[in-house]
Design an enzyme around this catalytic site. Structure first.
Site, PDB file in Angstrom:
ATOM      1  N   PHE A 123      18.132  -3.151   2.216  1.00 30.03           N
ATOM      2  CA  PHE A 123      17.523  -2.296   1.194  1.00 30.03           C
ATOM      3  C   PHE A 123      18.615  -1.676   0.305  1.00 30.03           C
ATOM      4  O   PHE A 123      19.661  -1.268   0.811  1.00 30.03           O
ATOM      5  CB  PHE A 123      16.671  -1.202   1.858  1.00 30.03           C
ATOM      6  N   ASP A 203      18.172   0.708  10.248  1.00 33.00           N
ATOM      7  CA  ASP A 203      17.230   1.335   9.319  1.00 33.00           C
ATOM      8  C   ASP A 203      15.830   0.920   9.776  1.00 33.00           C
ATOM      9  O   ASP A 203      15.491  -0.273   9.752  1.00 33.00           O
ATOM     10  CB  ASP A 203      17.527   0.843   7.893  1.00 33.00           C
ATOM     11  N   TYR A 228       7.002   8.114   5.557  1.00 31.52           N
ATOM     12  CA  TYR A 228       5.910   8.024   4.574  1.00 31.52           C
ATOM     13  C   TYR A 228       5.234   6.660   4.511  1.00 31.52           C
ATOM     14  O   TYR A 228       4.295   6.475   3.762  1.00 31.52           O
ATOM     15  CB  TYR A 228       6.371   8.461   3.180  1.00 31.52           C
ATOM     16  N   LYS A 229       5.714   5.696   5.306  1.00 33.43           N
ATOM     17  CA  LYS A 229       5.090   4.367   5.268  1.00 33.43           C
ATOM     18  C   LYS A 229       4.025   4.283   6.371  1.00 33.43           C
ATOM     19  O   LYS A 229       2.957   4.864   6.229  1.00 33.43           O
ATOM     20  CB  LYS A 229       6.170   3.288   5.411  1.00 33.43           C
ATOM     21  N   ARG A 377       4.344  -8.206  -2.267  1.00 38.23           N
ATOM     22  CA  ARG A 377       4.484  -7.705  -0.901  1.00 38.23           C
ATOM     23  C   ARG A 377       3.150  -7.096  -0.483  1.00 38.23           C
ATOM     24  O   ARG A 377       2.723  -6.101  -1.061  1.00 38.23           O
ATOM     25  CB  ARG A 377       5.612  -6.672  -0.879  1.00 38.23           C
TER      26      ARG A 377
END
Ligand SMILES: Cc1ncc(COP(=O)(O)O)c(C=O)c1O
Length: 417
Positions: A123, A203, A228-229, A377
């Protein structure tokens, strides 16, 4: 191919189906396959936030700090023990993932890990933080190429470490690739790094709440992740960091804030790091945002992580089967591993026109992400995504491919994709 009625039958047989009512679904015809930049809002979070704002802030004012002061560690313990395969006292909720990466990489470099290693597909924020430290301190950064679909492999890591002096490597990788959804083999990669005397910093942003994580069993030294995912903590919710217990006293955060100070309210003249993981705290945490995390964690625990993983695999398998039957003929390729044990909870569909297709899908009521250069995605959060949602979304996608409706959209990228 599976019919719509068969997809609906799968939903009727789904033991997690009743939990869908426990998240806010404002517009049921809008299919939310965001992948996964932001989880839905749990109904209980609304209630909790009302309580924090009205009773704790509004009425309690500064006295409420008595209950807020340890929230970062209490939530950290819940994450550690139930989601991460770690122990109480090893995880702290704090700052953003980016800031947590900055702190842990800085601490590792200061303790002798002077060769930073990552893969070119990690990322962006991970790569940028590593670049920043490498430039500021003049340490080495080795970036190796990883497989675009399968992500970083143990053999590639071994090759990247071949000429690195023993004991100096810090390998920073994502457990689930943000683009392809590949699930890295944490145990195999850790074994290779440990053989070279190095440390691993994982991560966990796209992994936590979606796949099983075993930080202790794999001997992981350091980790970070967001809430938050798949944890449904809300936009910009504070992130977390993990530092293995035996390393905590030897590591120092590069940010010497008063929340990481031993005996914080003594207001001492000199910084002295607090014992344990608390030393990685910085300043006053965003209490309202932090309080919003817990109802989502509790909801996932009620669902059961094993059941969530089981359903996630079934959802991603359904999407891949529909891709094979309906989308491959339109020039799509699959950007995600077919083997269920090698993927997380999102599926990457690649197409040269992916951007315009993502805009057309949005117009057709299907929310996915576009990721450069050619990826749609599709995130399938098992807590609230139904089998029929996957079926319906792919049906809308094949229709807009058949009609070429996407050609009416501009290829100019929006500010947020
Ligand atoms: C794998 C991964 N790491 C890091 C981040 C960035 O985290 P933050 O913006 O919370 O610092 C994200 C954001 O989507 C991510 O997907």
């Amino acid at each position: 191919m599976i019919s719509r009625a068969e997809a609906e039958a799968l939903d009727r047989a789904d033991p997690l189906a009743p939990l869908r009512q426990r998240v806010v679904i404002a517009n049921p015809s809008r299919l939310y396959l965001d992948g996964n930049s932001l989880g839905r809002l749990p109904v209980a979070t609304r209630v909790r936030l009302q309580q924090v704002i009205d009773a704790e802030w509004g009425e309690g004012l500064v006295e409420s700090w008595a209950q807020w002061i340890d929230l970062d560690k209490r939530l950290g313990d819940k994450l550690a023990c139930h989601f991460l395969g770690a122990a109480a006292g090893e995880v702290l909720v704090s700052d953003s993932t980016t800031v947590n990466l900055y702190k842990l990489v800085g601490a590792a470099v200061a303790s002798g890990k002077t060769v930073l290693v990552t893969d070119g597909d990690n990322f962006p924020t991970d790569r940028y933080v590593l670049q920043g430290w490498a430039q500021q301190l003049g340490v080495t950064l080795n970036v190796f190429a990883s497989h675009p679909v399968y992500g970083p492999q143990a053999a590639e890591v071994a090759t990247a470490l071949r000429h690195v002096p023993h004991g100096t490597a810090l390998v920073c990788l994502s457990h689930v690739s943000y683009r392809s959804g590949a699930l890295a083999d944490m145990a195999a990669i850790n074994a290779v790094v440990h053989q070279a005397g190095g440390w691993v910093l994982w991560d966990l942003c796209h992994a936590v709440g979606a796949v099983p994580i075993a930080l202790h069993a794999t001997g992981t030294e350091l980790a970070v992740g967001c809430t938050y995912k798949y944890l449904n903590g809300g936009p910009g919710a504070p992130a977390f960091l993990y530092v293995r217990r035996d390393l905590q006293e030897t590591l120092r955060s590069p940010i010497w804030g008063w929340f990481g100070q031993r005996d914080q309210f003594a207001f001492g003249a000199q910084y002295q790091p607090a014992p344990g993981v608390q030393r990685f705290a910085t300043g006053t945490p965003p209490v309202v945002a932090m309080a919003a995390i817990e109802p989502g964690l509790d909801l996932l625990l009620e669902a059961g992580l094993e059941r969530l993983r089981h359903k996630s695999i079934a959802l991603t398998a359904l999407l891949i089967a529909l891709y094979d039957a309906w989308l491959a003929p339109y020039g799509f390729t699959l950007g995600t591993p077919r083997e269920p044990q090698r993927r997380g909870s999102h599926v990457a569909l690649r197409h040269p026109e992916a951007y315009r297709i993502s805009r057309a899908l949005l117009r057709a009521g299907v929310v996915v992400d576009f990721r450069e250069p050619d990826t749609l995605r599709c995130g399938l959060a098992p807590l609230y995504t139904r089998f029929v949602d996957v079926w319906e979304a792919m049906d809308r996608l094949r229709t807009l491919m058949a009609t070429q409706a996407y050609t009416a959209f501009s290829p100019t990228r929006a500010r947020v994709t």
